[in-house]
Design a protein around this motif. Structure first.
Motif, PDB file in Angstrom:
ATOM      1  N   ILE A 228      20.276  55.022 -12.390  1.00 37.58           N
ATOM      2  CA  ILE A 228      19.705  56.355 -12.417  1.00 37.58           C
ATOM      3  C   ILE A 228      18.636  56.451 -13.496  1.00 37.58           C
ATOM      4  CG2 ILE A 228      21.289  57.420 -14.063  1.00 37.58           C
ATOM      5  CD1 ILE A 228      21.416  59.814 -12.156  1.00 37.58           C
TER       6      ILE A 228
ATOM      7  N   ILE B  46      15.391  55.454 -14.911  1.00 41.03           N
ATOM      8  CA  ILE B  46      14.227  54.751 -14.388  1.00 41.03           C
ATOM      9  C   ILE B  46      13.575  53.880 -15.449  1.00 41.03           C
ATOM     10  CG2 ILE B  46      12.470  56.517 -14.815  1.00 41.03           C
ATOM     11  CD1 ILE B  46      11.557  55.716 -11.846  1.00 41.03           C
TER      12      ILE B  46
ATOM     13  N   SER C 202      22.802  63.619 -10.728  1.00 39.28           N
ATOM     14  CA  SER C 202      21.766  64.620 -10.471  1.00 39.28           C
ATOM     15  C   SER C 202      22.255  66.019 -10.708  1.00 39.28           C
ATOM     16  CB  SER C 202      21.317  64.578  -9.016  1.00 39.28           C
ATOM     17  OG  SER C 202      20.822  63.333  -8.696  1.00 39.28           O
ATOM     18  N   GLY C 203      21.295  66.871 -10.886  1.00 47.24           N
ATOM     19  CA  GLY C 203      21.636  68.280 -11.052  1.00 47.24           C
ATOM     20  C   GLY C 203      21.494  68.594 -12.507  1.00 47.24           C
ATOM     21  N   GLY C 204      20.831  69.657 -12.845  1.00 45.95           N
ATOM     22  CA  GLY C 204      20.635  69.954 -14.258  1.00 45.95           C
ATOM     23  C   GLY C 204      21.960  70.173 -14.964  1.00 45.95           C
TER      24      GLY C 204
ATOM     25  N   VAL D 279      11.872  74.327  -9.081  1.00 43.22           N
ATOM     26  CA  VAL D 279      10.756  73.780  -9.848  1.00 43.22           C
ATOM     27  C   VAL D 279       9.460  74.277  -9.216  1.00 43.22           C
ATOM     28  CG1 VAL D 279       9.675  71.652 -10.625  1.00 43.22           C
ATOM     29  CG2 VAL D 279      12.154  71.740 -10.304  1.00 43.22           C
TER      30      VAL D 279
ATOM     31  N   ARG E  60       5.726  70.022  -9.677  1.00 43.54           N
ATOM     32  CA  ARG E  60       6.636  69.128  -8.962  1.00 43.54           C
ATOM     33  C   ARG E  60       6.312  67.653  -9.065  1.00 43.54           C
ATOM     34  NH1 ARG E  60      10.280  72.180  -5.764  1.00 43.54           N
ATOM     35  NH2 ARG E  60      11.524  70.380  -5.257  1.00 43.54           N
TER      36      ARG E  60
ATOM     37  N   HIS F 298       7.420  66.035 -12.261  1.00 42.76           N
ATOM     38  CA  HIS F 298       8.680  66.548 -12.795  1.00 42.76           C
ATOM     39  C   HIS F 298       9.713  65.436 -12.929  1.00 42.76           C
ATOM     40  CE1 HIS F 298      11.881  69.384 -13.546  1.00 42.76           C
ATOM     41  NE2 HIS F 298      12.596  68.849 -12.584  1.00 42.76           N
ATOM     42  N   ILE F 299      10.344  65.384 -14.078  1.00 44.52           N
ATOM     43  CA  ILE F 299      11.433  64.427 -14.265  1.00 44.52           C
ATOM     44  C   ILE F 299      12.724  65.218 -14.127  1.00 44.52           C
ATOM     45  CG2 ILE F 299      12.516  62.812 -15.862  1.00 44.52           C
ATOM     46  CD1 ILE F 299       9.771  62.459 -17.147  1.00 44.52           C
ATOM     47  N   PRO F 300      13.504  64.970 -13.084  1.00 45.86           N
ATOM     48  CA  PRO F 300      14.682  65.803 -12.862  1.00 45.86           C
ATOM     49  C   PRO F 300      15.693  65.641 -13.989  1.00 45.86           C
ATOM     50  CG  PRO F 300      14.292  64.302 -11.004  1.00 45.86           C
ATOM     51  CD  PRO F 300      13.346  63.920 -12.090  1.00 45.86           C
ATOM     52  N   SER F 301      16.296  66.741 -14.386  1.00 48.54           N
ATOM     53  CA  SER F 301      17.308  66.615 -15.431  1.00 48.54           C
ATOM     54  C   SER F 301      18.610  66.166 -14.788  1.00 48.54           C
ATOM     55  CB  SER F 301      17.498  67.943 -16.171  1.00 48.54           C
ATOM     56  OG  SER F 301      17.801  68.962 -15.258  1.00 48.54           O
ATOM     57  N   THR F 302      19.421  65.532 -15.585  1.00 49.33           N
ATOM     58  CA  THR F 302      20.685  65.019 -15.057  1.00 49.33           C
ATOM     59  C   THR F 302      21.823  65.585 -15.892  1.00 49.33           C
ATOM     60  OG1 THR F 302      20.398  63.067 -16.442  1.00 49.33           O
ATOM     61  CG2 THR F 302      19.785  62.854 -14.138  1.00 49.33           C
TER      62      THR F 302
ATOM     63  N   LEU G  68      15.443  59.924  -6.853  1.00 47.10           N
ATOM     64  CA  LEU G  68      16.201  60.986  -7.510  1.00 47.10           C
ATOM     65  C   LEU G  68      15.721  62.352  -7.050  1.00 47.10           C
ATOM     66  CD1 LEU G  68      18.387  60.320  -9.489  1.00 47.10           C
ATOM     67  CD2 LEU G  68      16.938  61.137 -11.304  1.00 47.10           C
ATOM     68  N   LEU G  69      16.673  63.270  -6.809  1.00 45.99           N
ATOM     69  CA  LEU G  69      16.313  64.596  -6.321  1.00 45.99           C
ATOM     70  C   LEU G  69      16.069  65.564  -7.463  1.00 45.99           C
ATOM     71  CD1 LEU G  69      18.990  64.926  -3.508  1.00 45.99           C
ATOM     72  CD2 LEU G  69      16.588  64.331  -3.259  1.00 45.99           C
ATOM     73  N   HIS G  70      15.216  66.550  -7.208  1.00 46.61           N
ATOM     74  CA  HIS G  70      15.009  67.611  -8.194  1.00 46.61           C
ATOM     75  C   HIS G  70      16.205  68.560  -8.179  1.00 46.61           C
ATOM     76  CE1 HIS G  70      10.463  66.829  -7.562  1.00 46.61           C
ATOM     77  NE2 HIS G  70      10.958  66.059  -8.508  1.00 46.61           N
ATOM     78  N   GLU G  71      16.276  69.376  -9.235  1.00 45.84           N
ATOM     79  CA  GLU G  71      17.444  70.243  -9.390  1.00 45.84           C
ATOM     80  C   GLU G  71      17.697  71.157  -8.206  1.00 45.84           C
ATOM     81  OE1 GLU G  71      15.130  69.571 -11.424  1.00 45.84           O
ATOM     82  OE2 GLU G  71      15.716  69.594 -13.522  1.00 45.84           O
ATOM     83  N   ASP G  72      16.596  71.600  -7.524  1.00 44.83           N
ATOM     84  CA  ASP G  72      16.793  72.537  -6.426  1.00 44.83           C
ATOM     85  C   ASP G  72      16.960  71.851  -5.070  1.00 44.83           C
ATOM     86  OD1 ASP G  72      13.270  73.545  -6.419  1.00 44.83           O
ATOM     87  OD2 ASP G  72      14.252  71.588  -6.443  1.00 44.83           O
TER      88      ASP G  72
ATOM     89  N   VAL H 124      19.391  69.565  -4.674  1.00 43.25           N
ATOM     90  CA  VAL H 124      20.724  68.963  -4.721  1.00 43.25           C
ATOM     91  C   VAL H 124      21.746  69.791  -3.955  1.00 43.25           C
ATOM     92  CG1 VAL H 124      22.599  68.605  -6.347  1.00 43.25           C
ATOM     93  CG2 VAL H 124      20.354  67.717  -6.845  1.00 43.25           C
TER      94      VAL H 124
END
Lengths: 477, 124
Positions: free
Chosen positions: A248, A250, A314-316, A329, A334, A337-341, B118-122, B124
């Motif tokens: 996960i 990168i 995944s998922g903030g 976002v 977009r 954007h680096i997704p938060s985990t 990897l998916l964005h927060e929205d 998921v």
């Protein structure tokens, strides 16, 4: 045929499972719910380096010894005893039909003396070899490259050391070498000369053990869902397997520490074929196409236990905890954007791993992974992860500290993936999401490992404090 | 990223039902030689979605694969077919580009050969 299997005296729990896995790999026929037959020499207990194992041919014994990490050698036993007189009787009574063909005048031989528990002087070794004149060696001696290699091995009594049981009585073995280990493997692959390392890179010895447990070999596809720096895949590739990994993070997978210091460089360093694929993805929400299954021959990994390195999914983090409402976002942000985990508990991580393995492993494929356990003094039963598709075939403990150890679990897929299993996994996945915080608290190994010693102990008898827990064996035994 | 990987991936954004196959936007494709292992290719053949492989190969500039998935018998007899399959699956690399979801148009970037799924927060 019974062979004397002499192990290196380390990682005791890992020795026999490795031989069992390799025996299966090299064609030993082992019935459904059975394992190899083992026997101990008289007066020896399980920690001894000497074990007798039954294998159907010399060739299998030789192959096992060559590829194994913990087997020092396999021998055809010609005699044994508690003293040299007994040894002589034993050798003389061993059938000539088995001995004479290796003693012919046109062959070359060598006799080596090895002692366990004491060092012998050159004189003492020579004396022992001289005592074997009753064996009719007719060939010439060749110390460099003999046709036949004979070993005289002496195990001497010793007292308790490092938490292991004492050896009570001397025992001597004499045998013809049938197979021996590849001693160049570990020095070549040791981590200290590895190009790209990370904090949780698996050390070479253990990585090879894992690859052996998984029966990695040419033509097979091996997957590591927590690939990191690729240390486990390197060992699988050395044994000929095609490899594939995902992570996960990168930065570890794509960037490494530079163009010459990344996962690819590790493979290049040893001239190994590059992994078939490296991906960045989340094992909690994997991007496999529906209908894809039974594609990997083995999954070998070291999931994050949450002690030195925590898992992520995944998922903030704030969304999962419920401190922030779900957000979108904005479009203009977009692309970069680096997704938060968020935190990924060990329980959920292992659940996802088992589900992945149940779906993606071929039938009879192997899942090999480490699982942390707290070393409870009350000696309660440890519960290992289970799954209806899998049969647990090996458990090997490696003690890491006085508080916790990790066990290498080897599971074989025996039941096919079904709709019921898929549905059960989906429901469990939702359960983890709904009750995110509760699952983080349960089974939190990190706090147990790092909690300070009970302060009340400091005020009791100073002698007792010096040794609050019994001495443990250590990481490499 | 190789086509063997592309054949396994789909878009897994919440609610998407038709996320496979991902369309390849090829930015930089390079060819890297890989040792030919016929057993491995035969083993993988059974797991492939053929149409997706052919389309993907075309996007990467390789059009030598037959439109229809051949019989398993061809695998045993025709080594030149196996070699073509080997080339398509393992020797073509997408170094820079993107994988595009057929349903939502969402782009999964591919940088230095590594796809970022990897998916964005929205999502998921």
């Amino acid at each position: 045929m019974w062979f004397l299997c002499v192990f290196y005296h380390r990682l005791l729990d890992f020795r026999k499972p490795e031989v069992e896995a390799l025996a299966e790999l090299f064609g030993e026929e082992i019935a459904e719910n059975e394992s190899l037959q083992w026997r101990l020499p008289e007066h020896h207990h399980n920690d001894t380096p000497f074990h007798f194992v039954q294998l159907s041919s010399e060739e299998i014994a030789r192959n096992i010894a060559k590829r194994s990490i913990l087997v020092k050698g396999m021998y055809e036993l010609w005699g044994e005893g508690t003293c040299y007189e007994e040894l002589k009787e034993s050798i003389l009574s061993y059938p000539d039909s088995r001995k004479l063909q290796f003693l012919t005048s046109d062959s070359t031989f060598r006799i080596s003396v090895e002692t366990f528990g004491k060092a012998l002087t050159f004189e003492e070794q020579k004396d022992r070899i001289q005592s074997l004149t009753y064996i009719p060696f007719e060939g010439r001696v060749n110390l460099k490259n003999p046709d036949h290699n004979f070993f005289l091995m002496e195990m001497i009594e010793s007292e308790e050391n490092n938490g292991l049981q004492p050896i009570l009585q001397r025992r001597i073995f004499f045998g013809r070498e049938v197979g021996f280990a590849d001693r160049k493997l570990l020095p070549t692959f040791q981590l200290k000369s590895r190009t790209y390392l990370g904090p949780t890179a698996m050390d070479a010895e253990m990585a090879f053990l894992m690859a052996n447990q998984a029966k990695a070999t040419s033509g097979k596809l091996v997957y590591d869902p927590f690939v990191g720096t690729g240390s486990i895949l390197v060992s699988a590739a050395q044994f000929g397997a095609m490899t594939m990994g995902a992570d996960i993070d990168i930065r570890v997978v794509r960037d490494g520490r530079g163009p010459d210091c990344n996962v690819w460089s590790n493979f290049k360093q040893y001239g190994l074929p590059m992994p078939v694929a490296l991906l960045r993805m989340d094992n909690n929400l994997p991007p496999w196409r529906s209908g894809l299954k039974e594609i990997f021959d083995a999954i070998i990994c070291d999931p994050p236990y949450g002690v030195r390195a925590g898992g992520r999914k995944s998922g903030g983090r704030k969304i999962l905890r419920g401190t922030v409402d779900p957000y979108t976002v904005p479009d203009d942000k977009r692309t970069d954007h680096i997704p938060s985990t968020g935190a990924y508990s060990l329980v959920e991580c292992v659940h996802d791993l088992l589900h992945l393995a149940a779906r993606m492993l071929v039938m009879k494929g192997r899942l090999v992974f480490f699982f942390p356990v707290l070393r409870d003094e009350t000696g309660g039963e440890v519960k290992f992860p289970e799954h209806p598709c899998f049969k647990l075939v090996a458990v090997s403990e490696q003690i890491l500290s006085s508080r916790y150890s990790r066990v290498l679990l080897t599971m074989v897929k025996v039941e096919p993936y079904s709709e019921e299993i898929k549905e059960a996994a989906r429901l469990m996945h939702l359960e983890f999401r709904e009750n995110h915080l509760k699952w983080l608290e349960d089974g939190n190994i990190h706090s147990s490992v790092f909690k300070p010693i009970d302060s009340s102990q400091i005020h009791t008898d100073p002698k007792a404090f010096k040794d609050p827990k019994p001495k443990y064996r250590g990481k490499y035994v | 990223m190789r086509l063997i990987t592309h054949n396994m991936l789909s878009c897994n954004i919440k609610g998407v039902t038709n996320g496979f196959p991902l369309r390849i936007e090829a930015g930089n494709v390079i060819k890297k030689e890989v040792d030919f292992n016929p057993d491995f290719i035969r083993h993988m053949f059974a797991k492939l979605e053929w149409k997706a492989l052919v389309e993907g190969a075309r996007s990467m500039g390789y059009a030598e694969l037959p439109e229809d998935s051949p019989d398993a018998a061809v695998l045993e007899s025709d080594e030149s077919f196996l070699k073509k399959l080997h080339h398509a699956l393992l020797e073509l690399h997408l170094e820079e580009g993107a994988l595009v979801c057929p349903e939502t148009g969402r782009k999964f970037p591919v940088n230095k050969g590594i796809p970022n799924m990897l998916l964005h927060e929205d999502e998921v």
